[in-house]
Design an enzyme around this catalytic site. Structure first.
Site, mmCIF file in Angstrom:
data_model
loop_
_atom_site.group_PDB
_atom_site.id
_atom_site.type_symbol
_atom_site.label_atom_id
_atom_site.label_comp_id
_atom_site.label_asym_id
_atom_site.label_seq_id
_atom_site.Cartn_x
_atom_site.Cartn_y
_atom_site.Cartn_z
ATOM 1 N N LYS A 14 -85.611 0.023 34.248
ATOM 2 C CA LYS A 14 -85.068 -0.701 33.099
ATOM 3 C C LYS A 14 -84.872 -2.185 33.444
ATOM 4 O O LYS A 14 -85.233 -3.068 32.661
ATOM 5 C CB LYS A 14 -83.729 -0.081 32.674
ATOM 6 C CG LYS A 14 -83.322 -0.498 31.279
ATOM 7 C CD LYS A 14 -81.952 0.025 30.914
ATOM 8 C CE LYS A 14 -80.974 -1.125 30.884
ATOM 9 N NZ LYS A 14 -79.589 -0.749 30.832
ATOM 10 N N ASP B 100 -82.608 1.397 26.714
ATOM 11 C CA ASP B 100 -81.194 1.634 27.011
ATOM 12 C C ASP B 100 -80.677 2.663 26.004
ATOM 13 O O ASP B 100 -81.439 3.237 25.228
ATOM 14 C CB ASP B 100 -80.398 0.321 26.951
ATOM 15 C CG ASP B 100 -80.269 -0.205 25.527
ATOM 16 O OD1 ASP B 100 -80.927 0.346 24.616
ATOM 17 O OD2 ASP B 100 -79.505 -1.157 25.319
#
Ligand code: SF4
Length: 234
Positions: free
Chosen positions: A144, A162
């Site tokens: 991420k 997310d």
């Protein structure tokens, strides 16, 4: 409140990750949704504050399981004294902890930020690297983090998933998936290239301000007629 009443209350809440009843959008719905997002907000920006690529990387590492607002509150003072890897190493782990102690998991994050600063100096000439492999090899930086840095710092069409992006993708029928990687790959597959640079921000902002986990604002949602979530409120 008794156990039965609590269980009933829980059951009444919306299921943030419930999928759109197994259905998914076709190409026309995807294009329509992103056309509306673009019209409503042509130049979306991330909300994590940074002053250069290094501070962006640090802010993203600090933001794991924390809110952007909470990270910004701590980093405003930190980045005034440590906006390069060299200054961060000179600051040291103990003083860094003091700056970020309001952020969850701050001890481990302080250790990682000092270690990644050292690695940037030793292996990357104190610059933030531009490849996923090099970014993911930095302490505290996962897939991420790499996606956010590649997208915001280097304009790559990556997709960081997310909790907000995951929820919106599953609820609407845009890109259903069991885990963040599945959703990321599906989003990369279905979103046309022309929307990819900003798609990540549009989805985050939509999840953060409209498609909330507990009480989504469906009546005010600009894609409610496209959304396939069975529990949407109209
Ligand atoms: S209508 Fe909009 S706010 Fe409601 S669940 Fe669907 S995407 Fe989220």
């Amino acid at each position: 409140m008794g156990k039965k009443a609590t269980a009933k209350k829980r059951a009444a809440k919306p299921s943030p990750r419930k999928k759109a009843a197994g259905k998914r959008w076709g190409e026309a719905e995807v294009v329509e949704a992103f056309t509306r997002f673009r019209k409503a907000n042509p130049h979306p920006k991330g909300e994590l504050e940074s002053v250069n690529h290094f501070t962006l990387l640090v802010a993203v590492v600090l933001s794991a399981q924390a809110t952007d607002a909470g990270v910004n509150k701590a980093t405003r003072a930190l980045f005034q004294v440590a906006d390069t890897p060299e200054k961060m190493v000179a600051l040291g782990e103990e003083k860094l902890r003091d700056y970020i102690k309001t952020i969850g998991l701050y001890k481990g994050k302080a250790k990682n930020v000092i270690a990644l600063s050292k690695m940037l100096i030793e292996k990357h000439n104190a610059q933030v690297p531009k490849t996923r492999e090099e970014l993911q090899a930095l302490p505290g930086a996962g897939r991420k983090t790499a996606n956010v840095v590649l997208n915001i710092a280097f304009g790559e069409p990556t997709m960081a998933v997310d909790t907000h992006v995951f929820r919106v993708s599953n609820r609407t029928g845009l890109a259903p998936g069991k885990n963040p990687l599945e959703v990321e790959l599906e989003l990369m597959r279905v979103i046309p290239d022309r929307f990819m640079t900003h798609a990540h921000h549009w989805l985050i902002l939509h999840g953060r301000y409209t498609c909330l986990a507990r009480n989504p604002k469906c009546p005010a949602c600009i894609i409610s007629d496209l959304c396939l979530w069975p529990e949407k409120t109209l």
